[in-house]
Design an enzyme around this catalytic site. Structure first.
Site, PDB file in Angstrom:
ATOM      1  N   ARG A  23      18.643  -7.083  15.277  1.00 52.62           N
ATOM      2  CA  ARG A  23      17.369  -7.637  14.789  1.00 52.62           C
ATOM      3  C   ARG A  23      17.326  -7.775  13.280  1.00 52.62           C
ATOM      4  O   ARG A  23      16.550  -8.555  12.735  1.00 52.62           O
ATOM      5  CB  ARG A  23      16.217  -6.736  15.232  1.00 52.62           C
ATOM      6  CG  ARG A  23      16.082  -6.559  16.733  1.00 52.62           C
ATOM      7  CD  ARG A  23      15.119  -5.424  17.027  1.00 52.62           C
ATOM      8  NE  ARG A  23      15.596  -4.166  16.452  1.00 52.62           N
ATOM      9  CZ  ARG A  23      14.841  -3.072  16.310  1.00 52.62           C
ATOM     10  NH1 ARG A  23      13.565  -3.106  16.671  1.00 52.62           N
ATOM     11  NH2 ARG A  23      15.363  -1.973  15.801  1.00 52.62           N
ATOM     12  N   GLU A  28      14.188   3.176   4.021  1.00 53.42           N
ATOM     13  CA  GLU A  28      13.154   3.761   3.165  1.00 53.42           C
ATOM     14  C   GLU A  28      13.573   3.505   1.727  1.00 53.42           C
ATOM     15  O   GLU A  28      14.589   4.027   1.278  1.00 53.42           O
ATOM     16  CB  GLU A  28      13.040   5.264   3.420  1.00 53.42           C
ATOM     17  CG  GLU A  28      12.604   5.624   4.823  1.00 53.42           C
ATOM     18  CD  GLU A  28      12.644   7.119   5.089  1.00 53.42           C
ATOM     19  OE1 GLU A  28      13.313   7.846   4.305  1.00 53.42           O
ATOM     20  OE2 GLU A  28      12.033   7.570   6.062  1.00 53.42           O
ATOM     21  N   GLN A  47       0.989   0.496 -11.107  1.00 57.42           N
ATOM     22  CA  GLN A  47       1.106  -0.963 -11.036  1.00 57.42           C
ATOM     23  C   GLN A  47       2.389  -1.306 -10.290  1.00 57.42           C
ATOM     24  O   GLN A  47       3.399  -0.600 -10.419  1.00 57.42           O
ATOM     25  CB  GLN A  47       1.140  -1.547 -12.449  1.00 57.42           C
ATOM     26  CG  GLN A  47       1.169  -3.074 -12.501  1.00 57.42           C
ATOM     27  CD  GLN A  47       0.966  -3.590 -13.925  1.00 57.42           C
ATOM     28  OE1 GLN A  47       0.133  -3.092 -14.669  1.00 57.42           O
ATOM     29  NE2 GLN A  47       1.723  -4.596 -14.310  1.00 57.42           N
ATOM     30  N   ALA A  48       2.368  -2.385  -9.518  1.00 55.57           N
ATOM     31  CA  ALA A  48       3.561  -2.875  -8.825  1.00 55.57           C
ATOM     32  C   ALA A  48       3.778  -4.328  -9.220  1.00 55.57           C
ATOM     33  O   ALA A  48       2.865  -5.151  -9.130  1.00 55.57           O
ATOM     34  CB  ALA A  48       3.403  -2.743  -7.316  1.00 55.57           C
ATOM     35  N   ARG A  59      16.416 -10.516 -18.313  1.00 56.00           N
ATOM     36  CA  ARG A  59      15.099 -10.000 -18.690  1.00 56.00           C
ATOM     37  C   ARG A  59      15.272  -8.651 -19.372  1.00 56.00           C
ATOM     38  O   ARG A  59      15.868  -7.738 -18.814  1.00 56.00           O
ATOM     39  CB  ARG A  59      14.201  -9.870 -17.457  1.00 56.00           C
ATOM     40  CG  ARG A  59      13.950 -11.185 -16.721  1.00 56.00           C
ATOM     41  CD  ARG A  59      13.016 -10.974 -15.535  1.00 56.00           C
ATOM     42  NE  ARG A  59      12.878 -12.164 -14.714  1.00 56.00           N
ATOM     43  CZ  ARG A  59      11.960 -13.110 -14.873  1.00 56.00           C
ATOM     44  NH1 ARG A  59      11.081 -13.001 -15.868  1.00 56.00           N
ATOM     45  NH2 ARG A  59      11.896 -14.148 -14.068  1.00 56.00           N
ATOM     46  N   HIS A  62      13.317  -4.129 -22.319  1.00 57.20           N
ATOM     47  CA  HIS A  62      11.894  -3.859 -22.471  1.00 57.20           C
ATOM     48  C   HIS A  62      11.612  -2.359 -22.455  1.00 57.20           C
ATOM     49  O   HIS A  62      12.297  -1.590 -21.775  1.00 57.20           O
ATOM     50  CB  HIS A  62      11.102  -4.521 -21.340  1.00 57.20           C
ATOM     51  CG  HIS A  62      11.255  -6.010 -21.291  1.00 57.20           C
ATOM     52  ND1 HIS A  62      11.147  -6.735 -20.131  1.00 57.20           N
ATOM     53  CD2 HIS A  62      11.505  -6.911 -22.280  1.00 57.20           C
ATOM     54  CE1 HIS A  62      11.315  -8.017 -20.398  1.00 57.20           C
ATOM     55  NE2 HIS A  62      11.532  -8.150 -21.686  1.00 57.20           N
ATOM     56  N   LYS A  72       9.808   3.354 -14.398  1.00 57.73           N
ATOM     57  CA  LYS A  72       9.966   2.265 -13.433  1.00 57.73           C
ATOM     58  C   LYS A  72      10.918   2.663 -12.316  1.00 57.73           C
ATOM     59  O   LYS A  72      11.962   3.278 -12.559  1.00 57.73           O
ATOM     60  CB  LYS A  72      10.521   1.012 -14.126  1.00 57.73           C
ATOM     61  CG  LYS A  72       9.629   0.428 -15.187  1.00 57.73           C
ATOM     62  CD  LYS A  72      10.298  -0.750 -15.881  1.00 57.73           C
ATOM     63  CE  LYS A  72       9.410  -1.334 -16.979  1.00 57.73           C
ATOM     64  NZ  LYS A  72      10.090  -2.434 -17.700  1.00 57.73           N
ATOM     65  N   TYR A 132       9.244  -3.836  -9.015  1.00 57.51           N
ATOM     66  CA  TYR A 132       9.138  -2.695  -9.916  1.00 57.51           C
ATOM     67  C   TYR A 132       7.886  -1.891  -9.551  1.00 57.51           C
ATOM     68  O   TYR A 132       6.794  -2.438  -9.517  1.00 57.51           O
ATOM     69  CB  TYR A 132       8.951  -3.097 -11.378  1.00 57.51           C
ATOM     70  CG  TYR A 132       9.666  -4.330 -11.882  1.00 57.51           C
ATOM     71  CD1 TYR A 132      10.626  -4.224 -12.884  1.00 57.51           C
ATOM     72  CD2 TYR A 132       9.343  -5.602 -11.414  1.00 57.51           C
ATOM     73  CE1 TYR A 132      11.239  -5.355 -13.394  1.00 57.51           C
ATOM     74  CE2 TYR A 132       9.964  -6.728 -11.909  1.00 57.51           C
ATOM     75  CZ  TYR A 132      10.919  -6.598 -12.904  1.00 57.51           C
ATOM     76  OH  TYR A 132      11.530  -7.715 -13.408  1.00 57.51           O
ATOM     77  N   GLU A 143       3.842  -2.885 -25.713  1.00 52.01           N
ATOM     78  CA  GLU A 143       5.103  -3.319 -25.103  1.00 52.01           C
ATOM     79  C   GLU A 143       6.024  -3.902 -26.176  1.00 52.01           C
ATOM     80  O   GLU A 143       5.579  -4.680 -27.020  1.00 52.01           O
ATOM     81  CB  GLU A 143       4.828  -4.370 -24.035  1.00 52.01           C
ATOM     82  CG  GLU A 143       3.878  -3.935 -22.943  1.00 52.01           C
ATOM     83  CD  GLU A 143       4.502  -2.952 -21.974  1.00 52.01           C
ATOM     84  OE1 GLU A 143       5.735  -2.980 -21.801  1.00 52.01           O
ATOM     85  OE2 GLU A 143       3.745  -2.159 -21.384  1.00 52.01           O
TER      86      GLU A 143
END
Length: 205
Positions: A23, A28, A47-48, A59, A62, A72, A132, A143
């Site tokens: 399938r 997890e 936050q997600a 990217r 940061h 994160k 994240y 930031e």
């Protein structure tokens, strides 16, 4: 799942057990109890985020100011990335070094980066989706970024995509104009090792 701390203190590679059959598969990809066992404190989800990137998209690097900075938990839901943690904590024994883990939709690994560390990744194929989980919400004024192509860091970014084709870095204007690590340090933007450890220790109280 197996959670292994990297050489850079506060950075962890997470390898889940993937259960597959005709399938598809099940795993997890985050466990609060296993996280607490590995780090000594709970993960506070504030936050997600998710990003969708074309091949070559780079990217980062940061990071957010302490306190509270932003820890994160990063995983790749579709595609593949080279995920990189950079120790930007002034005074750290591994200051200025980086480590990388490939995150993809096969092995389903994740990376955890504690407060005070820098984060970047390069997508290795089109339509790569990265998720994240963040310990603090986005705070625009706190930031910052560091040039991911800074020769002093010498991050070994891939030159081939997941299928072996050529890969060229694709950066946002903001990331392209971010200062090198030394300049960010001179400007007083970087966290200190002691402050980062003290903040993480406060999470265990």
């Amino acid at each position: 799942m197996e959670i292994r701390e990297l050489v850079i203190q506060g950075a962890f590679e997470v390898t889940p057990r993937v259960h597959g059959d005709a399938r598809g598969s099940f795993l997890e990809w985050f466990r609060a109890d296993r996280f607490a066992e590995a780090t000594g404190h709970a993960f506070s989800l504030a936050q997600a985020n998710a990003s969708v990137s074309s091949a070559g998209t780079l990217r980062g690097i940061h990071f957010a100011q302490l306190p509270p900075s932003q820890a994160k938990w990063v995983t790749c839901l579709q595609g593949s990335v080279l995920d990189v943690v950079v120790d930007i904590r002034v005074g750290s024994p591994t200051y200025g070094t980086w480590e990388a883990v490939q995150l993809d939709d096969e092995k389903r690994r994740a990376m955890y980066l504690s407060e005070g560390l820098g984060h970047a990744f390069m997508a290795l194929e089109d339509n790569t989706v990265v998720s994240y989980l963040c310990s603090a919400p986005y705070a625009p004024g706190r930031e910052h970024g560091i040039d991911p192509l800074d020769p002093a860091l010498g991050i070994d970014w891939p030159t081939e995509n997941r299928n072996g084709g050529p890969l060229r870095p694709l950066l946002s204007d903001k990331d392209r104009t971010s200062p090198p690590l030394a300049e960010a340090a001179t400007a007083g933007l970087l966290p200190t090792y002691d402050d980062a450890l003290a903040y993480v220790a406060s999470l265990r109280d």
